[in-house]
Scaffold this motif. Sequence first.
Motif, mmCIF file in Angstrom:
data_model
loop_
_atom_site.group_PDB
_atom_site.id
_atom_site.type_symbol
_atom_site.label_atom_id
_atom_site.label_comp_id
_atom_site.label_asym_id
_atom_site.label_seq_id
_atom_site.Cartn_x
_atom_site.Cartn_y
_atom_site.Cartn_z
ATOM 1 N N SER A 79 0.937 -1.361 0.037
ATOM 2 C CA SER A 79 0.186 0.037 0.125
ATOM 3 C C SER A 79 1.139 1.630 -0.011
ATOM 4 N N LEU A 80 0.929 2.674 -1.016
ATOM 5 C CA LEU A 80 2.125 3.137 -1.437
ATOM 6 C C LEU A 80 0.688 4.175 -1.934
ATOM 7 N N GLN A 81 -1.027 4.754 -1.261
ATOM 8 C CA GLN A 81 -1.711 5.468 -1.884
ATOM 9 C C GLN A 81 -0.741 6.331 -0.373
ATOM 10 N N GLY A 82 -0.880 7.931 -1.338
ATOM 11 C CA GLY A 82 -0.263 8.874 -0.805
ATOM 12 C C GLY A 82 1.307 9.028 -0.236
ATOM 13 N N ALA A 83 1.743 8.522 -1.010
ATOM 14 C CA ALA A 83 2.613 7.996 -0.736
ATOM 15 C C ALA A 83 4.173 9.633 -1.561
ATOM 16 N N ALA B 107 0.922 -5.897 -8.458
ATOM 17 C CA ALA B 107 -0.417 -5.778 -7.574
ATOM 18 C C ALA B 107 -0.491 -4.797 -5.814
ATOM 19 N N SER B 108 0.489 -3.505 -6.238
ATOM 20 C CA SER B 108 0.651 -2.574 -5.141
ATOM 21 C C SER B 108 -0.231 -1.380 -6.206
ATOM 22 N N ARG B 109 -0.568 -0.930 -4.356
ATOM 23 C CA ARG B 109 -1.922 0.681 -4.269
ATOM 24 C C ARG B 109 -1.331 1.448 -4.606
ATOM 25 N N PHE B 110 -0.673 2.420 -6.016
ATOM 26 C CA PHE B 110 -0.226 3.679 -5.304
ATOM 27 C C PHE B 110 -0.998 5.147 -5.801
ATOM 28 N N ASP B 111 -2.199 4.686 -5.383
ATOM 29 C CA ASP B 111 -3.444 6.207 -5.453
ATOM 30 C C ASP B 111 -2.811 7.179 -4.814
ATOM 31 N N ARG B 112 -3.036 8.424 -5.514
ATOM 32 C CA ARG B 112 -3.470 9.241 -4.444
ATOM 33 C C ARG B 112 -1.041 9.573 -3.891
ATOM 34 N N ALA B 113 -0.385 9.105 -4.763
ATOM 35 C CA ALA B 113 1.283 8.988 -4.544
ATOM 36 C C ALA B 113 1.462 9.949 -5.334
ATOM 37 N N ASP B 114 2.108 10.533 -5.168
ATOM 38 C CA ASP B 114 2.928 11.728 -5.802
ATOM 39 C C ASP B 114 4.323 11.266 -6.191
ATOM 40 N N SER C 128 -1.232 -3.689 -10.241
ATOM 41 C CA SER C 128 -0.671 -1.929 -9.994
ATOM 42 C C SER C 128 -1.767 -1.139 -10.345
ATOM 43 N N ARG C 129 -2.388 0.166 -9.150
ATOM 44 C CA ARG C 129 -3.378 0.646 -9.318
ATOM 45 C C ARG C 129 -2.163 2.177 -8.940
ATOM 46 N N PHE C 130 -2.390 3.454 -10.221
ATOM 47 C CA PHE C 130 -2.506 4.679 -9.449
ATOM 48 C C PHE C 130 -2.720 5.718 -9.890
ATOM 49 N N THR C 131 -4.568 5.249 -9.321
ATOM 50 C CA THR C 131 -6.120 6.030 -9.027
ATOM 51 C C THR C 131 -5.286 7.658 -9.200
#
Length: 157
Positions: A70-74, A88-95, A109-112
């Motif tokens: 989980s890398l959301q907001g990272a 299968a990692s989550r980069f949602d809202r990541a910078d 992986s997701r980049f929403t």
Amino acid sequence: MTFLFLAVCGLSESVSAITAPELRGQRAVQEITADMHGLDLKEKEFLKADLRDVNLSGTDLRGAVINTSSLQGADLRDADLSDVVGFASRFDRADLRGAVFTNAMLMQSRFTDARIEGADFTDAVLDLPQQRALCATADGVNPHSGAITRESLGCRP
């Protein structure tokens, strides 16, 4: 057969091989903190890691394994993620501004809502729906590699 090999080579002490779990333990990041800015994390493993909102800007993650994490907001601004395996990692809202993902394997992986201005995805492997979604907001030039974000993603004009 192992005994025969040891006897022929003149080795009388027992030899132990490094097993996969031992090897993973040596490469896995033991402690995750809120500020990991600028660290050398080459070839480290993040398996099911909670990296939400972690500052990883300027970090060297070349060859790291970031699976089901989980890398959301990272904050990954200017991080080097070349040759990363990020299944299968989550980069949602990541910078991800200025980040380098050259040759990264990012299947499932997701980049929403990730910020990707100036990111370099040259030869990265992404699921087609994610690639298309990233192309919708792709802009800029990577300050490290000079790659144009839209071109690195293979976006259509």
